[in-house]
Design a protein around this motif. Structure first.
Motif, PDB file in Angstrom:
ATOM      1  N   GLU A  81       0.875  -1.289   0.029  1.00  0.00           N
ATOM      2  CA  GLU A  81      -0.042  -0.157  -0.008  1.00  0.00           C
ATOM      3  C   GLU A  81       0.921   1.296  -0.066  1.00  0.00           C
ATOM      4  OE1 GLU A  81      -3.367   0.200   2.744  1.00  0.00           O
ATOM      5  OE2 GLU A  81      -3.760  -1.685   2.401  1.00  0.00           O
ATOM      6  N   ARG A  85       1.232   4.018  -3.296  1.00  0.00           N
ATOM      7  CA  ARG A  85       0.784   5.601  -3.098  1.00  0.00           C
ATOM      8  C   ARG A  85       1.987   6.320  -3.666  1.00  0.00           C
ATOM      9  NH1 ARG A  85      -1.040   4.095   1.959  1.00  0.00           N
ATOM     10  NH2 ARG A  85      -3.379   4.068   2.112  1.00  0.00           N
ATOM     11  N   ARG A  89       2.225   8.700  -7.008  1.00  0.00           N
ATOM     12  CA  ARG A  89       2.542  10.233  -6.955  1.00  0.00           C
ATOM     13  C   ARG A  89       3.643  10.684  -7.783  1.00  0.00           C
ATOM     14  NH1 ARG A  89       2.395   9.108  -1.183  1.00  0.00           N
ATOM     15  NH2 ARG A  89       0.314  10.026  -0.239  1.00  0.00           N
ATOM     16  N   LYS A 119      -8.131  -2.683  -4.455  1.00  0.00           N
ATOM     17  CA  LYS A 119      -7.390  -1.745  -3.293  1.00  0.00           C
ATOM     18  C   LYS A 119      -6.564  -0.867  -3.861  1.00  0.00           C
ATOM     19  CE  LYS A 119      -6.256  -0.697   0.780  1.00  0.00           C
ATOM     20  NZ  LYS A 119      -7.110   0.067   1.672  1.00  0.00           N
ATOM     21  N   GLU A 122      -8.398   2.242  -4.955  1.00  0.00           N
ATOM     22  CA  GLU A 122      -8.785   2.924  -3.793  1.00  0.00           C
ATOM     23  C   GLU A 122      -7.644   4.097  -3.417  1.00  0.00           C
ATOM     24  OE1 GLU A 122     -10.109   0.708  -0.527  1.00  0.00           O
ATOM     25  OE2 GLU A 122     -11.494  -0.415  -1.581  1.00  0.00           O
ATOM     26  N   LEU A 123      -6.416   3.249  -3.443  1.00  0.00           N
ATOM     27  CA  LEU A 123      -5.167   4.164  -3.120  1.00  0.00           C
ATOM     28  C   LEU A 123      -5.055   4.943  -4.234  1.00  0.00           C
ATOM     29  CD1 LEU A 123      -2.831   1.248  -2.052  1.00  0.00           C
ATOM     30  CD2 LEU A 123      -3.985   2.659  -0.681  1.00  0.00           C
ATOM     31  N   ARG A 125      -7.159   6.618  -5.988  1.00  0.00           N
ATOM     32  CA  ARG A 125      -8.173   7.547  -6.052  1.00  0.00           C
ATOM     33  C   ARG A 125      -7.945   8.438  -4.811  1.00  0.00           C
ATOM     34  NH1 ARG A 125     -10.339  10.684  -8.428  1.00  0.00           N
ATOM     35  NH2 ARG A 125     -10.700   9.387  -9.925  1.00  0.00           N
ATOM     36  N   GLU A 126      -7.268   8.260  -3.648  1.00  0.00           N
ATOM     37  CA  GLU A 126      -6.978   8.679  -2.560  1.00  0.00           C
ATOM     38  C   GLU A 126      -5.868   9.840  -3.065  1.00  0.00           C
ATOM     39  OE1 GLU A 126      -5.511   6.389   0.784  1.00  0.00           O
ATOM     40  OE2 GLU A 126      -7.338   5.456   0.807  1.00  0.00           O
ATOM     41  N   VAL A 127      -4.882   9.259  -3.647  1.00  0.00           N
ATOM     42  CA  VAL A 127      -3.682  10.158  -4.193  1.00  0.00           C
ATOM     43  C   VAL A 127      -4.271  11.299  -5.584  1.00  0.00           C
ATOM     44  CG1 VAL A 127      -1.320   9.976  -5.716  1.00  0.00           C
ATOM     45  CG2 VAL A 127      -1.984   8.476  -4.039  1.00  0.00           C
ATOM     46  N   ASP A 129      -7.137  12.575  -5.312  1.00  0.00           N
ATOM     47  CA  ASP A 129      -7.937  13.409  -4.758  1.00  0.00           C
ATOM     48  C   ASP A 129      -6.841  14.417  -4.003  1.00  0.00           C
ATOM     49  OD1 ASP A 129      -9.967  12.478  -5.300  1.00  0.00           O
ATOM     50  OD2 ASP A 129     -10.754  11.537  -3.427  1.00  0.00           O
ATOM     51  N   GLU A 130      -5.811  14.068  -3.287  1.00  0.00           N
ATOM     52  CA  GLU A 130      -4.798  14.692  -2.701  1.00  0.00           C
ATOM     53  C   GLU A 130      -4.163  15.617  -3.700  1.00  0.00           C
ATOM     54  OE1 GLU A 130      -1.657  12.253  -1.176  1.00  0.00           O
ATOM     55  OE2 GLU A 130      -2.917  11.065   0.167  1.00  0.00           O
TER      56      GLU A 130
END
Length: 136
Positions: A81, A85, A89, A119, A122-123, A125-127, A129-130
């Motif tokens: 995980e 991420r 990035r 999974k 999802e990770l 999408r988090e990045v 969004d950040e």
């Protein structure tokens, strides 16, 4: 160390520094000694090989290398995980699009399974969004 070898070694280390900057343009300097602190058992000749000979200007560009790295990490599932991420990035910084990153992750569902793909998405999408929050 003779002069010719020393020149070759310095050229390889400069090339490694350049490739590290391509992986993450935010890097201002690259110190291979930092790897020795993180991985004290990793021999220096392996570092020279990876950053001096394997990662070279004539090979894959940084964007492609990061997408390939992401593919491998997705197959590792939950145990990767944090690296996923970080790689996402860096891939964005190297010019990969969100769609390209998502397609790499989808492709890996055949090899790592649907749970690993889900999974990783999802990770991602988090990045994403950040990243979009940084631009506002």
């Amino acid at each position: 160390m003779n002069t010719e070898f020393q020149k070759l070694f310095m050229a390889m280390m400069e090339q490694g520094t350049e490739m590290a900057r391509m992986f993450n343009p935010a890097l201002e300097s690259f110190n291979p000694k930092a790897f020795e602190k993180m991985f004290p058992t990793m021999p220096a000749d392996m570092l020279e090989m990876w950053f001096g000979k394997t990662f070279n200007r004539d090979g894959l560009d940084a964007r492609t290398r990061l997408l390939v790295t992401l593919a491998g990490q997705v197959t590792l599932g939950a145990q990767a995980e944090a690296p996923i991420r970080l790689t996402i990035r860096h891939a964005l910084e190297a010019g990969a699009t969100e769609r390209e990153i998502a397609e790499v992750i989808f492709q890996m569902s055949m090899f790592g399974g649907v749970p690993a793909m889900t999974k990783a998405l999802e990770l991602a999408r988090e990045v994403f969004d950040e990243k979009s929050g940084e631009n506002t």
